[in-house]
Write an enzyme that holds these catalytic residues in place. Structure first.
Site, PDB file in Angstrom:
ATOM      1  N   TYR A 126     -20.930 -12.977   0.702  1.00 38.60           N
ATOM      2  CA  TYR A 126     -20.348 -13.904  -0.281  1.00 38.60           C
ATOM      3  C   TYR A 126     -21.257 -13.981  -1.500  1.00 38.60           C
ATOM      4  O   TYR A 126     -22.476 -14.186  -1.367  1.00 38.60           O
ATOM      5  CB  TYR A 126     -20.163 -15.304   0.301  1.00 38.60           C
ATOM      6  CG  TYR A 126     -19.457 -16.215  -0.692  1.00 38.60           C
ATOM      7  CD1 TYR A 126     -18.093 -16.085  -0.910  1.00 38.60           C
ATOM      8  CD2 TYR A 126     -20.160 -17.135  -1.454  1.00 38.60           C
ATOM      9  CE1 TYR A 126     -17.442 -16.872  -1.855  1.00 38.60           C
ATOM     10  CE2 TYR A 126     -19.519 -17.925  -2.394  1.00 38.60           C
ATOM     11  CZ  TYR A 126     -18.155 -17.783  -2.591  1.00 38.60           C
ATOM     12  OH  TYR A 126     -17.513 -18.547  -3.533  1.00 38.60           O
ATOM     13  N   GLN A 211     -12.885 -21.240   1.449  1.00 39.76           N
ATOM     14  CA  GLN A 211     -11.736 -20.494   1.963  1.00 39.76           C
ATOM     15  C   GLN A 211     -12.075 -19.014   2.163  1.00 39.76           C
ATOM     16  O   GLN A 211     -11.559 -18.373   3.090  1.00 39.76           O
ATOM     17  CB  GLN A 211     -10.517 -20.650   1.048  1.00 39.76           C
ATOM     18  CG  GLN A 211     -10.698 -20.161  -0.374  1.00 39.76           C
ATOM     19  CD  GLN A 211     -11.203 -21.235  -1.327  1.00 39.76           C
ATOM     20  OE1 GLN A 211     -11.865 -22.179  -0.911  1.00 39.76           O
ATOM     21  NE2 GLN A 211     -10.898 -21.087  -2.609  1.00 39.76           N
ATOM     22  N   ASN A 234     -22.245 -23.043  -2.894  1.00 42.13           N
ATOM     23  CA  ASN A 234     -22.381 -24.484  -3.068  1.00 42.13           C
ATOM     24  C   ASN A 234     -22.313 -25.185  -1.714  1.00 42.13           C
ATOM     25  O   ASN A 234     -22.290 -24.560  -0.661  1.00 42.13           O
ATOM     26  CB  ASN A 234     -21.317 -25.018  -4.027  1.00 42.13           C
ATOM     27  CG  ASN A 234     -19.897 -24.771  -3.530  1.00 42.13           C
ATOM     28  OD1 ASN A 234     -19.648 -24.573  -2.338  1.00 42.13           O
ATOM     29  ND2 ASN A 234     -18.937 -24.786  -4.437  1.00 42.13           N
ATOM     30  N   GLN A 279     -37.794 -22.209 -11.479  1.00 46.22           N
ATOM     31  CA  GLN A 279     -37.086 -22.814 -10.353  1.00 46.22           C
ATOM     32  C   GLN A 279     -36.202 -23.950 -10.844  1.00 46.22           C
ATOM     33  O   GLN A 279     -35.060 -24.102 -10.411  1.00 46.22           O
ATOM     34  CB  GLN A 279     -38.103 -23.387  -9.389  1.00 46.22           C
ATOM     35  CG  GLN A 279     -38.352 -22.753  -8.036  1.00 46.22           C
ATOM     36  CD  GLN A 279     -37.655 -21.472  -7.730  1.00 46.22           C
ATOM     37  OE1 GLN A 279     -38.005 -20.421  -8.230  1.00 46.22           O
ATOM     38  NE2 GLN A 279     -36.694 -21.531  -6.856  1.00 46.22           N
ATOM     39  N   HIS A 282     -32.463 -23.571 -12.111  1.00 50.17           N
ATOM     40  CA  HIS A 282     -31.377 -23.241 -11.183  1.00 50.17           C
ATOM     41  C   HIS A 282     -30.377 -24.380 -11.052  1.00 50.17           C
ATOM     42  O   HIS A 282     -29.168 -24.161 -11.005  1.00 50.17           O
ATOM     43  CB  HIS A 282     -31.944 -22.951  -9.788  1.00 50.17           C
ATOM     44  CG  HIS A 282     -32.363 -21.534  -9.586  1.00 50.17           C
ATOM     45  ND1 HIS A 282     -31.469 -20.496  -9.479  1.00 50.17           N
ATOM     46  CD2 HIS A 282     -33.591 -20.976  -9.448  1.00 50.17           C
ATOM     47  CE1 HIS A 282     -32.122 -19.362  -9.289  1.00 50.17           C
ATOM     48  NE2 HIS A 282     -33.408 -19.624  -9.263  1.00 50.17           N
ATOM     49  N   GLU A 347     -39.318 -22.962   0.408  1.00 48.19           N
ATOM     50  CA  GLU A 347     -38.623 -21.677   0.280  1.00 48.19           C
ATOM     51  C   GLU A 347     -39.566 -20.628  -0.318  1.00 48.19           C
ATOM     52  O   GLU A 347     -39.706 -19.524   0.210  1.00 48.19           O
ATOM     53  CB  GLU A 347     -37.396 -21.869  -0.621  1.00 48.19           C
ATOM     54  CG  GLU A 347     -36.614 -20.609  -0.875  1.00 48.19           C
ATOM     55  CD  GLU A 347     -35.497 -20.840  -1.889  1.00 48.19           C
ATOM     56  OE1 GLU A 347     -34.634 -19.955  -2.001  1.00 48.19           O
ATOM     57  OE2 GLU A 347     -35.495 -21.873  -2.581  1.00 48.19           O
ATOM     58  N   HIS A 348     -40.181 -20.963  -1.440  1.00 44.91           N
ATOM     59  CA  HIS A 348     -41.141 -20.073  -2.098  1.00 44.91           C
ATOM     60  C   HIS A 348     -42.498 -20.768  -2.147  1.00 44.91           C
ATOM     61  O   HIS A 348     -42.580 -21.932  -2.551  1.00 44.91           O
ATOM     62  CB  HIS A 348     -40.720 -19.768  -3.538  1.00 44.91           C
ATOM     63  CG  HIS A 348     -39.312 -19.290  -3.685  1.00 44.91           C
ATOM     64  ND1 HIS A 348     -38.281 -20.123  -4.075  1.00 44.91           N
ATOM     65  CD2 HIS A 348     -38.767 -18.063  -3.497  1.00 44.91           C
ATOM     66  CE1 HIS A 348     -37.165 -19.427  -4.131  1.00 44.91           C
ATOM     67  NE2 HIS A 348     -37.427 -18.172  -3.783  1.00 44.91           N
ATOM     68  N   ASP A 384     -37.342 -12.712  -6.746  1.00 50.07           N
ATOM     69  CA  ASP A 384     -35.927 -12.977  -6.996  1.00 50.07           C
ATOM     70  C   ASP A 384     -35.169 -11.708  -7.359  1.00 50.07           C
ATOM     71  O   ASP A 384     -33.993 -11.558  -7.018  1.00 50.07           O
ATOM     72  CB  ASP A 384     -35.780 -13.970  -8.154  1.00 50.07           C
ATOM     73  CG  ASP A 384     -35.951 -15.407  -7.725  1.00 50.07           C
ATOM     74  OD1 ASP A 384     -35.960 -15.675  -6.510  1.00 50.07           O
ATOM     75  OD2 ASP A 384     -36.087 -16.275  -8.613  1.00 50.07           O
ATOM     76  N   GLU A 440     -29.859 -20.726  44.910  1.00 57.14           N
ATOM     77  CA  GLU A 440     -28.939 -21.340  43.956  1.00 57.14           C
ATOM     78  C   GLU A 440     -27.536 -21.531  44.542  1.00 57.14           C
ATOM     79  O   GLU A 440     -26.629 -21.988  43.844  1.00 57.14           O
ATOM     80  CB  GLU A 440     -28.863 -20.476  42.686  1.00 57.14           C
ATOM     81  CG  GLU A 440     -30.186 -20.457  41.918  1.00 57.14           C
ATOM     82  CD  GLU A 440     -30.123 -19.665  40.628  1.00 57.14           C
ATOM     83  OE1 GLU A 440     -29.114 -18.945  40.406  1.00 57.14           O
ATOM     84  OE2 GLU A 440     -31.065 -19.763  39.831  1.00 57.14           O
ATOM     85  N   HIS A 445     -23.886 -13.491  44.688  1.00 56.36           N
ATOM     86  CA  HIS A 445     -25.021 -12.828  44.045  1.00 56.36           C
ATOM     87  C   HIS A 445     -25.930 -12.202  45.109  1.00 56.36           C
ATOM     88  O   HIS A 445     -26.355 -11.045  45.001  1.00 56.36           O
ATOM     89  CB  HIS A 445     -25.838 -13.844  43.225  1.00 56.36           C
ATOM     90  CG  HIS A 445     -25.237 -14.206  41.901  1.00 56.36           C
ATOM     91  ND1 HIS A 445     -24.000 -14.776  41.789  1.00 56.36           N
ATOM     92  CD2 HIS A 445     -25.739 -14.094  40.634  1.00 56.36           C
ATOM     93  CE1 HIS A 445     -23.743 -15.005  40.513  1.00 56.36           C
ATOM     94  NE2 HIS A 445     -24.780 -14.585  39.795  1.00 56.36           N
TER      95      HIS A 445
END
Length: 457
Positions: A126, A211, A234, A279, A282, A347-348, A384, A440, A445
């Site tokens: 995506y 979707q 998002n 950063q 963004h 993250e970074h 990046d 068991e 088994h």
């Protein structure tokens, strides 16, 4: 102005995961609709939320190729940069692939155990296309799938009005958010289409939002069901990925981007400020953070941020991020800065420190991060775009337990067993399995194991 505070004053909430509003019910309804109604649901949501709701969803390969050719002709520097970024990303991912060995080992006499690493058959990517379509995301999501050996890579990205139909759309007052142009040709952002072609995507579909995640997870009349879905988006896309996990694999559920810089007086305030602003631009909820034991240096960086903001085209977004989420933390020493970084798990993580034993020591202390950038020259922006590393990374503290998108997301590690029942190890395994089955209460088994020892029913 960015907040400057002492480490002792940092509130505990700073280290917690960040939540930016619930979208669970909305996304659940969308996913249910896509599961039940397939393409019809995709057209419905495109007409509500996108610029276009095309009559069909797959963008023809001829359009992708033409977009790549136009890019090479009209913007050769971007074309070359994309190819360079792609080549580095594939080389790095192939090196990662080499670390997943296939093997078979005889653990005991007659017990041969093995491991095989197999790529998934079909991957879904995506790629958002909002205010700034993320062309680099095509490289970062597709390259590791290619390196893994995935046979089919499909890409979903929000639809756009085809250039040949823009005049018609304009005459109708369509091609706008909330007023989609309907029934036209399938098309997407030009640079995303070009990058998809250059990176080896199998098929591109003009479908966006939660979707599109549902379509790749469940399959529709047009979009095939995939095995793994990767890529950012998002909060609705992130929630959709969370909800379809288990039906398909996903890379991660990512939130707003963040950077944590550990610096001392050897760093250049101009460079550090630029990295924080990179950063901040963004998103208004991006989180730029600096930790330093040098208050004078901190004040220089704060002043430099204000100076650079004045000439930054993304000032409106970056200034809000700096004011609302940014901060400079004054620590007693670099060790405390490293402890804060480990607790934050950013993250970074940048170490804006001079080369030497001290930097090496601090690099050894930190262990919670998506990617680590070591030294003054290792700008996070290189990661990046064009250094081989993947920029799809864990956020909101999830670097405590996971890494970023890599070739391993597209690989399955499976195990094998082969036996020689004439050998003592295999007989011991059968004997032990029989007793464990008894313990068991699983007599079937135990029987299946003992039959291998010649104990007939």
């Amino acid at each position: 102005m960015i907040c400057i505070q002492n480490a002792s004053d940092v509130e505990e909430s700073f280290f917690a995961g960040r939540d930016f509003g619930a979208s669970i019910d909305t996304v659940r309804n969308v996913l249910d609709d896509v599961r039940k109604n397939g393409d019809a649901a995709l057209h419905h949501y495109a007409s509500q939320f996108d610029l276009s709701s095309p009559a069909s969803l797959e963008v023809p390969e001829s359009e992708l190729k033409a977009a790549a050719e136009r890019l090479e002709k009209n913007n050769p520097e971007l074309y070359k940069s994309l190819c360079y970024s792609r080549d580095l990303a594939v080389r790095f991912a192939k090196k990662q692939r080499e670390s997943f060995d296939d093997f078979e080992v005889e653990l005991e006499k007659g017990i041969f155990t093995g491991q095989k690493t197999i790529p998934v058959e079909r991957a879904g990517v995506y790629v958002p296309a909002g205010r700034f379509p993320l062309v680099s995301t095509v490289v970062m999501t597709v390259a590791p799938a290619v390196a893994a050996g995935v046979k089919e890579i499909i890409l979903c990205t929000p639809p756009r009005v085809h250039p040949s139909e823009k005049e018609i759309a304009s005459q109708k007052g369509q091609g706008l958010l909330g007023k989609a142009f309907t029934g036209g040709k399938p098309y997407a952002d030009e640079n995303i289409m070009a990058a998809a072609y250059l990176c080896g995507v199998t098929k591109v579909f003009a479908a966006g939002g939660s979707q599109a995640i549902g379509a790749m997870a469940f399959g529709t009349e047009s979009i095939p069901r995939v095995d793994v879905i990767v890529g950012p988006g998002n909060k609705f896309v992130a929630e959709a990925k969370k909800q379809v996990y288990g039906t398909v694999g996903i890379d991660m559920v990512a939130g707003p981007t963040e950077v944590f810089i550990i610096a001392d007086s050897s760093a250049d305030p101009e460079w550090v400020a630029a990295d924080l602003l990179a950063q901040a631009e963004h998103d208004v909820v991006a989180q730029p953070v600096l930790a330093t034991p040098d208050r004078s240096f901190a004040e220089k960086v704060a002043a430099e941020i204000e100076r650079q903001l004045e000439s930054l085209a993304t000032k409106e977004t970056a200034s809000k991020s700096i004011a609302n989420c940014g901060r400079i933390i004054i620590t007693k020493d670099l060790d405390e800065a490293a402890l804060l970084a480990n607790k934050k798990a950013p993250e970074h993580l940048e170490l804006a420190l001079a080369e030497g034993k001290e930097r090496d020591r601090i690099a050894g202390l930190v262990h919670n991060y998506g990617s680590l950038f070591i030294g003054h020259g290792a700008a996070e922006v290189f990661g990046d775009y064009a250094a081989g590393l993947n920029h799809t990374l864990p956020t909101s503290g999830s670097a405590r337990f996971t890494g970023g998108l890599s070739v391993r997301v597209f690989l399955k590690t499976v195990t094998t067993l082969r036996t020689d029942l004439s050998q003592e190890g295999a007989k011991a395994s059968a004997t032990a399995s029989g007793f464990l089955g008894d313990a068991e209460g699983l007599c079937g088994h135990a029987r299946a194991a003992r039959l291998r020892l010649g104990e007939h029913i």
